[in-house]
Motif scaffolding. Structure first.
Motif, PDB file in Angstrom:
ATOM      1  N   ALA A  49     -24.843 -25.144  12.689  1.00  0.00           N
ATOM      2  CA  ALA A  49     -23.343 -25.216  13.206  1.00  0.00           C
ATOM      3  C   ALA A  49     -23.338 -26.671  13.337  1.00  0.00           C
ATOM      4  O   ALA A  49     -24.041 -27.624  13.434  1.00  0.00           O
ATOM      5  N   ALA A  50     -22.261 -27.182  13.037  1.00  0.00           N
ATOM      6  CA  ALA A  50     -21.845 -28.715  12.986  1.00  0.00           C
ATOM      7  C   ALA A  50     -21.266 -28.917  14.528  1.00  0.00           C
ATOM      8  O   ALA A  50     -20.129 -28.783  14.646  1.00  0.00           O
ATOM      9  N   PHE A  51     -22.200 -29.251  15.315  1.00  0.00           N
ATOM     10  CA  PHE A  51     -21.849 -29.395  16.776  1.00  0.00           C
ATOM     11  C   PHE A  51     -20.881 -30.645  16.897  1.00  0.00           C
ATOM     12  O   PHE A  51     -20.164 -30.891  17.906  1.00  0.00           O
ATOM     13  N   SER A  52     -21.245 -31.653  16.098  1.00  0.00           N
ATOM     14  CA  SER A  52     -20.668 -32.973  16.237  1.00  0.00           C
ATOM     15  C   SER A  52     -19.578 -33.455  15.209  1.00  0.00           C
ATOM     16  O   SER A  52     -19.974 -33.484  14.103  1.00  0.00           O
ATOM     17  N   LYS A  53     -18.456 -33.481  15.647  1.00  0.00           N
ATOM     18  CA  LYS A  53     -17.269 -33.824  14.672  1.00  0.00           C
ATOM     19  C   LYS A  53     -17.813 -35.332  14.031  1.00  0.00           C
ATOM     20  O   LYS A  53     -17.326 -35.878  13.125  1.00  0.00           O
ATOM     21  N   GLU A  54     -18.502 -35.928  14.807  1.00  0.00           N
ATOM     22  CA  GLU A  54     -18.739 -37.587  14.712  1.00  0.00           C
ATOM     23  C   GLU A  54     -19.638 -37.579  13.226  1.00  0.00           C
ATOM     24  O   GLU A  54     -19.615 -38.342  12.426  1.00  0.00           O
ATOM     25  N   THR A  55     -20.524 -36.646  13.539  1.00  0.00           N
ATOM     26  CA  THR A  55     -21.545 -36.467  12.203  1.00  0.00           C
ATOM     27  C   THR A  55     -20.822 -36.069  10.919  1.00  0.00           C
ATOM     28  O   THR A  55     -21.111 -36.558   9.749  1.00  0.00           O
ATOM     29  N   VAL A  56     -19.817 -35.292  11.136  1.00  0.00           N
ATOM     30  CA  VAL A  56     -19.066 -34.804   9.770  1.00  0.00           C
ATOM     31  C   VAL A  56     -18.308 -35.922   9.448  1.00  0.00           C
ATOM     32  O   VAL A  56     -18.193 -36.212   8.019  1.00  0.00           O
ATOM     33  N   VAL A  76     -16.079 -25.214   8.392  1.00  0.00           N
ATOM     34  CA  VAL A  76     -17.338 -26.070   8.642  1.00  0.00           C
ATOM     35  C   VAL A  76     -17.393 -26.334  10.167  1.00  0.00           C
ATOM     36  O   VAL A  76     -18.716 -26.110  10.606  1.00  0.00           O
ATOM     37  N   PHE A  77     -16.357 -26.039  10.986  1.00  0.00           N
ATOM     38  CA  PHE A  77     -16.348 -26.300  12.500  1.00  0.00           C
ATOM     39  C   PHE A  77     -16.547 -24.797  13.296  1.00  0.00           C
ATOM     40  O   PHE A  77     -16.542 -24.691  14.539  1.00  0.00           O
ATOM     41  N   LEU A 107     -21.903 -30.068  -1.008  1.00  0.00           N
ATOM     42  CA  LEU A 107     -22.917 -30.739  -0.340  1.00  0.00           C
ATOM     43  C   LEU A 107     -23.022 -30.138   1.238  1.00  0.00           C
ATOM     44  O   LEU A 107     -21.903 -29.989   1.868  1.00  0.00           O
ATOM     45  N   ALA A 108     -24.255 -29.430   1.587  1.00  0.00           N
ATOM     46  CA  ALA A 108     -24.239 -28.842   2.759  1.00  0.00           C
ATOM     47  C   ALA A 108     -24.418 -30.121   3.924  1.00  0.00           C
ATOM     48  O   ALA A 108     -25.248 -31.156   3.727  1.00  0.00           O
ATOM     49  N   ILE A 109     -23.703 -29.728   5.039  1.00  0.00           N
ATOM     50  CA  ILE A 109     -23.851 -31.021   6.108  1.00  0.00           C
ATOM     51  C   ILE A 109     -25.036 -30.864   6.712  1.00  0.00           C
ATOM     52  O   ILE A 109     -25.915 -31.825   7.277  1.00  0.00           O
ATOM     53  N   HIS A 110     -25.890 -29.759   7.230  1.00  0.00           N
ATOM     54  CA  HIS A 110     -26.844 -29.327   7.862  1.00  0.00           C
ATOM     55  C   HIS A 110     -27.530 -28.291   7.382  1.00  0.00           C
ATOM     56  O   HIS A 110     -27.335 -27.514   6.559  1.00  0.00           O
ATOM     57  N   GLY A 111     -28.949 -28.302   7.649  1.00  0.00           N
ATOM     58  CA  GLY A 111     -29.966 -27.286   7.357  1.00  0.00           C
ATOM     59  C   GLY A 111     -29.699 -26.055   8.671  1.00  0.00           C
ATOM     60  O   GLY A 111     -28.665 -25.834   9.207  1.00  0.00           O
ATOM     61  N   GLY A 112     -30.993 -25.843   9.273  1.00  0.00           N
ATOM     62  CA  GLY A 112     -31.037 -25.127  10.341  1.00  0.00           C
ATOM     63  C   GLY A 112     -31.670 -23.879  10.104  1.00  0.00           C
ATOM     64  O   GLY A 112     -32.658 -23.500   9.387  1.00  0.00           O
ATOM     65  N   TRP A 113     -30.981 -22.638  10.044  1.00  0.00           N
ATOM     66  CA  TRP A 113     -31.239 -21.403   9.704  1.00  0.00           C
ATOM     67  C   TRP A 113     -29.857 -20.527   9.162  1.00  0.00           C
ATOM     68  O   TRP A 113     -29.050 -20.850  10.103  1.00  0.00           O
ATOM     69  N   GLY A 114     -30.093 -19.719   8.345  1.00  0.00           N
ATOM     70  CA  GLY A 114     -29.128 -18.587   8.018  1.00  0.00           C
ATOM     71  C   GLY A 114     -28.708 -18.533   6.676  1.00  0.00           C
ATOM     72  O   GLY A 114     -27.938 -17.581   6.171  1.00  0.00           O
ATOM     73  N   CYS A 115     -29.134 -19.424   5.779  1.00  0.00           N
ATOM     74  CA  CYS A 115     -28.840 -19.399   4.052  1.00  0.00           C
ATOM     75  C   CYS A 115     -29.104 -18.060   3.618  1.00  0.00           C
ATOM     76  O   CYS A 115     -28.385 -17.600   2.899  1.00  0.00           O
ATOM     77  N   ALA A 116     -30.358 -17.622   3.715  1.00  0.00           N
ATOM     78  CA  ALA A 116     -30.812 -16.505   3.411  1.00  0.00           C
ATOM     79  C   ALA A 116     -29.988 -15.238   3.824  1.00  0.00           C
ATOM     80  O   ALA A 116     -29.871 -14.425   2.903  1.00  0.00           O
ATOM     81  N   ARG A 117     -29.413 -15.169   4.823  1.00  0.00           N
ATOM     82  CA  ARG A 117     -28.484 -14.102   5.148  1.00  0.00           C
ATOM     83  C   ARG A 117     -27.316 -14.081   4.323  1.00  0.00           C
ATOM     84  O   ARG A 117     -26.654 -13.027   4.403  1.00  0.00           O
ATOM     85  N   LEU A 118     -26.942 -15.169   3.558  1.00  0.00           N
ATOM     86  CA  LEU A 118     -25.862 -15.084   2.750  1.00  0.00           C
ATOM     87  C   LEU A 118     -25.694 -14.730   1.314  1.00  0.00           C
ATOM     88  O   LEU A 118     -25.127 -14.378   0.497  1.00  0.00           O
TER      89      LEU A 118
END
Length: 343
Positions: A49-56, A76-77, A107-118
């Motif tokens: 998740a994009a927890f920070s709007k500033e990062t975006v 995105v949010f 462009l992906a904003i973050h990695g993390g986990w979850g892409c394989a589920r898609l």
């Protein structure tokens, strides 16, 4: 019946446990159009998740500094636990960005986990009909590999939006995605106040040169896809790998998995990037080092191998195209694209 099972068991490794796309069924390599100043890049969160709007906002400003326009994905949010929304919502953003004629790159904003589920939810026909650069690393490896396997589209293991857009990373990004030219990947050799290079060194495990299609990404994510239909073919490829925050025994376990699945026996060469925070750790009865594990798994392959390339969870990183043809020189610690990775 028992005899049939025995024959099947014996032939299984030869057939390939990976379930990678067979060479005769692999789609033709598809180059996306290059990025140009004024193009629009779609920002998505297909994993964390994009927890920070500033990062975006920083991502948006960084891309605008490159002369690009930005379009945010509808979801995105969004947030669903540790995921950036439900699987359906995140897949919808991926599919929508490929279908959107006003968007020239994703462009992906973050990695993390979850892409394989898609992966079962992606519209691969639409993606193939609308080729454009897809860029990211870490968990985004699942999208990069699956989309290349299913469509032939060259994808890009490079910065995510929340990464540091420093000169080194931007120069690589520009060379690969804007300039339409063959690229030489070579680590910096800054001595500074030292008598020799102490940072970002290359280690040659097996010298030699090789040529093949670049396939790879994050080791954890790649190994988790073993046995699925979302992997490209590894035959005669140059395999590149990276990871972060994994105990050495886990790297050992994952490389063992690639070996048992027949992947390592098929490759023409291996480039191991950075394994950030992958130290042996404390206590107990000791540990193998990362260097020892790489030597044990990769030197017996009798193909060129080097480690330390600027690929991985690091601030200064290469943008590496998945599916493009490249040449490697393990003694020099270099990769060179054969032609351009974009049209």
């Amino acid at each position: 019946m028992l005899a049939s099972l025995t024959v099947a068991a014996v032939t299984l490794p030869l057939a390939g446990f990976t379930s990678a796309t067979p060479p005769d069924k692999a789609p033709k390599t598809l180059l996306p159009p290059r990025l140009k100043p004024g193009d629009t890049v779609g920002l998505i969160c297909p994993a964390g998740a994009a927890f920070s709007k500033e990062t975006v906002q920083i991502t948006k400003e960084s891309l605008e500094a490159l002369g690009l326009k930005v379009k945010l994905g509808k979801h995105v949010f969004d947030r669903f636990g540790y995921l950036a929304g439900t699987d359906q919502a995140r897949a919808e953003d991926v599919n929508a960005m490929f279908a959107d004629k006003s968007v020239q790159g994703i462009l992906a904003i973050h990695g993390g986990w979850g892409c394989a589920r898609l992966l079962p939810l992606l519209d691969y026909k639409t993606i193939q009909k609308n080729p454009k650069p897809l860029i990211g690393y870490s968990d985004i490896t699942a999208l990069l590999l699956a989309i290349h396997a299913k469509t032939g589209l060259v994808t890009f293991h490079g910065p995510v939006g929340s990464a540091t857009w420093n000169k080194f990373s931007v120069d690589s990004f520009r060379q690969v995605l804007f300039e339409c030219a063959p690229v030489l990947y070579q680590n910096p050799k800054e001595v500074g106040d030292n008598l020799t290079v102490t940072k970002d060194r290359i280690t040659t495990l097996t010298p030699g040169t090789a040529r093949g299609k670049l396939v790879g990404g994050n080791l954890t994510v790649l190994s988790a896809l073993m046995g699925s239909d979302y992997l490209p073919n590894f035959k005669d490829c140059i395999l590149f790998l990276e990871d972060v925050n994994e105990a050495v025994y886990r790297i050992d376990r994952m490389l063992t998995q690639l070996k048992l699945a027949g992947v390592l026996d098929q490759v023409k060469g291996v480039v191991f990037g950075k394994c950030s925070e992958c130290e042996p750790g404390k206590g107990g009865y000791g540990s193998l080092t990362l260097e020892e594990v790489l030597e044990q798994h990769l030197q017996p392959l009798k193909v060129p191998v080097y480690s330390g390339a600027m690929i991985g969870h690091i601030s200064h990183k290469f943008t590496v195209p998945v599916g493009a043809e490249a040449e490697m020189d393990a003694a020099a610690g270099t990769l060179r694209l054969v032609g351009s990775a974009v049209a």
